[in-house]
Design a protein around this motif. Sequence first.
Motif, PDB file in Angstrom:
ATOM      1  N   ASP A 138      -9.078  21.636  23.086  1.00 61.97           N
ATOM      2  CA  ASP A 138      -8.009  21.536  22.093  1.00 61.97           C
ATOM      3  C   ASP A 138      -7.458  20.110  22.048  1.00 61.97           C
ATOM      4  O   ASP A 138      -6.243  19.894  21.957  1.00 61.97           O
ATOM      5  N   ARG A 139      -8.368  19.146  22.071  1.00 63.39           N
ATOM      6  CA  ARG A 139      -7.958  17.745  21.989  1.00 63.39           C
ATOM      7  C   ARG A 139      -8.462  17.123  20.687  1.00 63.39           C
ATOM      8  O   ARG A 139      -9.573  17.405  20.240  1.00 63.39           O
ATOM      9  N   ALA A 140      -7.620  16.258  20.123  1.00 65.78           N
ATOM     10  CA  ALA A 140      -8.024  15.495  18.950  1.00 65.78           C
ATOM     11  C   ALA A 140      -9.007  14.408  19.377  1.00 65.78           C
ATOM     12  O   ALA A 140      -8.798  13.720  20.385  1.00 65.78           O
ATOM     13  N   VAL A 141     -10.081  14.270  18.630  1.00 71.29           N
ATOM     14  CA  VAL A 141     -11.063  13.225  18.882  1.00 71.29           C
ATOM     15  C   VAL A 141     -10.669  12.000  18.061  1.00 71.29           C
ATOM     16  O   VAL A 141     -10.456  12.094  16.853  1.00 71.29           O
ATOM     17  N   VAL A 142     -10.531  10.873  18.726  1.00 72.06           N
ATOM     18  CA  VAL A 142     -10.165   9.637  18.038  1.00 72.06           C
ATOM     19  C   VAL A 142     -11.091   8.517  18.472  1.00 72.06           C
ATOM     20  O   VAL A 142     -11.708   8.560  19.543  1.00 72.06           O
ATOM     21  N   ALA A 143     -11.172   7.524  17.621  1.00 69.02           N
ATOM     22  CA  ALA A 143     -11.986   6.341  17.898  1.00 69.02           C
ATOM     23  C   ALA A 143     -11.090   5.111  17.969  1.00 69.02           C
ATOM     24  O   ALA A 143     -10.044   5.043  17.310  1.00 69.02           O
ATOM     25  N   LEU A 144     -11.487   4.157  18.785  1.00 66.31           N
ATOM     26  CA  LEU A 144     -10.881   2.829  18.788  1.00 66.31           C
ATOM     27  C   LEU A 144     -11.924   1.908  18.166  1.00 66.31           C
ATOM     28  O   LEU A 144     -13.031   1.774  18.700  1.00 66.31           O
ATOM     29  N   GLN A 145     -11.583   1.310  17.038  1.00 60.10           N
ATOM     30  CA  GLN A 145     -12.600   0.581  16.291  1.00 60.10           C
ATOM     31  C   GLN A 145     -11.978  -0.547  15.488  1.00 60.10           C
ATOM     32  O   GLN A 145     -10.784  -0.532  15.179  1.00 60.10           O
ATOM     33  N   THR A 146     -12.810  -1.503  15.160  1.00 63.32           N
ATOM     34  CA  THR A 146     -12.450  -2.627  14.306  1.00 63.32           C
ATOM     35  C   THR A 146     -13.400  -2.627  13.122  1.00 63.32           C
ATOM     36  O   THR A 146     -14.587  -2.329  13.274  1.00 63.32           O
ATOM     37  N   TRP A 147     -12.864  -2.946  11.960  1.00 64.08           N
ATOM     38  CA  TRP A 147     -13.686  -3.016  10.757  1.00 64.08           C
ATOM     39  C   TRP A 147     -13.877  -4.479  10.377  1.00 64.08           C
ATOM     40  O   TRP A 147     -12.921  -5.252  10.324  1.00 64.08           O
ATOM     41  N   VAL A 148     -15.124  -4.848  10.108  1.00 66.40           N
ATOM     42  CA  VAL A 148     -15.465  -6.194   9.658  1.00 66.40           C
ATOM     43  C   VAL A 148     -15.842  -6.113   8.188  1.00 66.40           C
ATOM     44  O   VAL A 148     -16.711  -5.326   7.808  1.00 66.40           O
ATOM     45  N   LEU A 149     -15.177  -6.893   7.356  1.00 67.29           N
ATOM     46  CA  LEU A 149     -15.490  -6.936   5.936  1.00 67.29           C
ATOM     47  C   LEU A 149     -16.001  -8.328   5.591  1.00 67.29           C
ATOM     48  O   LEU A 149     -15.345  -9.335   5.939  1.00 67.29           O
ATOM     49  N   ARG A 150     -17.143  -8.380   4.937  1.00 75.72           N
ATOM     50  CA  ARG A 150     -17.662  -9.650   4.413  1.00 75.72           C
ATOM     51  C   ARG A 150     -17.465  -9.615   2.906  1.00 75.72           C
ATOM     52  O   ARG A 150     -18.116  -8.859   2.199  1.00 75.72           O
ATOM     53  N   SER A 151     -16.538 -10.462   2.453  1.00 81.14           N
ATOM     54  CA  SER A 151     -16.096 -10.411   1.067  1.00 81.14           C
ATOM     55  C   SER A 151     -15.885 -11.819   0.532  1.00 81.14           C
ATOM     56  O   SER A 151     -15.227 -12.633   1.192  1.00 81.14           O
ATOM     57  N   ALA A 152     -16.448 -12.081  -0.638  1.00 78.53           N
ATOM     58  CA  ALA A 152     -16.247 -13.367  -1.320  1.00 78.53           C
ATOM     59  C   ALA A 152     -16.533 -14.551  -0.399  1.00 78.53           C
ATOM     60  O   ALA A 152     -15.823 -15.561  -0.418  1.00 78.53           O
TER      61      ALA A 152
ATOM     62  N   ASP B 124      -8.501 -11.775  -1.750  1.00 79.10           N
ATOM     63  CA  ASP B 124      -9.499 -12.332  -2.666  1.00 79.10           C
ATOM     64  C   ASP B 124      -9.654 -11.361  -3.830  1.00 79.10           C
ATOM     65  O   ASP B 124      -8.867 -10.423  -3.972  1.00 79.10           O
ATOM     66  N   GLU B 125     -10.669 -11.559  -4.662  1.00 84.84           N
ATOM     67  CA  GLU B 125     -10.806 -10.718  -5.849  1.00 84.84           C
ATOM     68  C   GLU B 125     -11.144  -9.265  -5.544  1.00 84.84           C
ATOM     69  O   GLU B 125     -10.997  -8.397  -6.413  1.00 84.84           O
ATOM     70  N   HIS B 126     -11.559  -8.978  -4.295  1.00 89.41           N
ATOM     71  CA  HIS B 126     -11.910  -7.615  -3.916  1.00 89.41           C
ATOM     72  C   HIS B 126     -10.885  -6.954  -3.000  1.00 89.41           C
ATOM     73  O   HIS B 126     -10.841  -5.721  -2.913  1.00 89.41           O
ATOM     74  N   LEU B 127     -10.087  -7.729  -2.282  1.00 88.52           N
ATOM     75  CA  LEU B 127      -9.256  -7.215  -1.187  1.00 88.52           C
ATOM     76  C   LEU B 127      -7.778  -7.469  -1.459  1.00 88.52           C
ATOM     77  O   LEU B 127      -7.375  -8.613  -1.722  1.00 88.52           O
ATOM     78  N   THR B 128      -6.972  -6.399  -1.343  1.00 88.35           N
ATOM     79  CA  THR B 128      -5.530  -6.502  -1.543  1.00 88.35           C
ATOM     80  C   THR B 128      -4.803  -5.711  -0.471  1.00 88.35           C
ATOM     81  O   THR B 128      -5.118  -4.540  -0.227  1.00 88.35           O
ATOM     82  N   LEU B 129      -3.827  -6.342   0.158  1.00 87.90           N
ATOM     83  CA  LEU B 129      -2.962  -5.655   1.110  1.00 87.90           C
ATOM     84  C   LEU B 129      -1.785  -5.042   0.371  1.00 87.90           C
ATOM     85  O   LEU B 129      -1.253  -5.633  -0.580  1.00 87.90           O
ATOM     86  N   GLU B 130      -1.359  -3.869   0.854  1.00 81.33           N
ATOM     87  CA  GLU B 130      -0.283  -3.120   0.201  1.00 81.33           C
ATOM     88  C   GLU B 130       0.591  -2.470   1.266  1.00 81.33           C
ATOM     89  O   GLU B 130       0.076  -1.867   2.208  1.00 81.33           O
TER      90      GLU B 130
END
Length: 300
Positions: free
Chosen positions: A58-72, A199-205
């Motif tokens: 009865d435990r939640a499965v979680v990941a520790l991860q980093t996402w790499v984006l190659r953009s523009a 950039d033209e693809h990525l926006t923080l909100e």
Amino acid sequence: MADETVQSFVIGDVEVVRVVEWQVPFLPARDVVPGCGPEVWTDHRDRLAPDHWEPESDRAVVALQTWVLRSAGRTVLVDTGVGDGRERPGNPLFHRQRGDLPGRLARAGVRPQDVDVVVNTHIHGDHVGWNTHDVDGAWLPLFPNARYLLPAADDAHFGPEGGYGGGVRLDDRLIYEDSIAPVHRAGQADRWGGEHRIDEHLTLESAPGHTPGSSLLRVASRGERAAFVGDLLHSPVQILRPDCSSCFCLDPGQAAATRRRVLERAADQGELVVPAHFGGTGVMEVRREDGAFAPVPWRG
């Protein structure tokens, strides 16, 4: 890629590389999402197990991860994990942990000097830890050529002007002093609020509630969309029950309102949802079923 801790896919013209440090049964499920009763988990076992819930423990499965984006033409990291050798006495899971995100990034073809932008979706210890590394006893930015994008509301709340989170959590001062303050001293920090276009693809909100400055990163390219939502979601049960906030949320009510708004957009616009800690592929589609939201694992 052969390394099972490194996976890649594309969103339009943006390449996304998922770099996983670990994926484990974490805490009891209803400790992570207190408002979701046992019936939510058992009734949706087929949606949750085994990637997001281990029924036996009865435990939640979680990941520790980093996402790499190659953009523009640039390399962007989204969140940087726990870090290495940090003093975190308030959290035994993160205290003095020995990690190797730089080695995992190297296997994905990313050297520290290659990173142009680091996005911290919010300032919690498992999202900013590898912002810095220890150099002869001093914490210095790990990514020497990067601009670090920090939500201004979180920087104020968790920094000295906000009394390091008001002393609510034992480790907040330590997190700020070893993972955020050195980036400011190096002149590599950019505070932002509301919306910030990378950039033209990525926006923080801004997506407040989990923390005052919690944010998400939207990707839109050639008609394809995704939102890297940080800790707006810890488990797919929060897609099924958007009113249920995690135990880590500082303002659960605001987090729930933000979550519903983001899920509505995802369902209506076909925007993939990419939370910070989901297991499985780490990516979800959101659909409407019988007047509610339903999580659908995305397989690429």
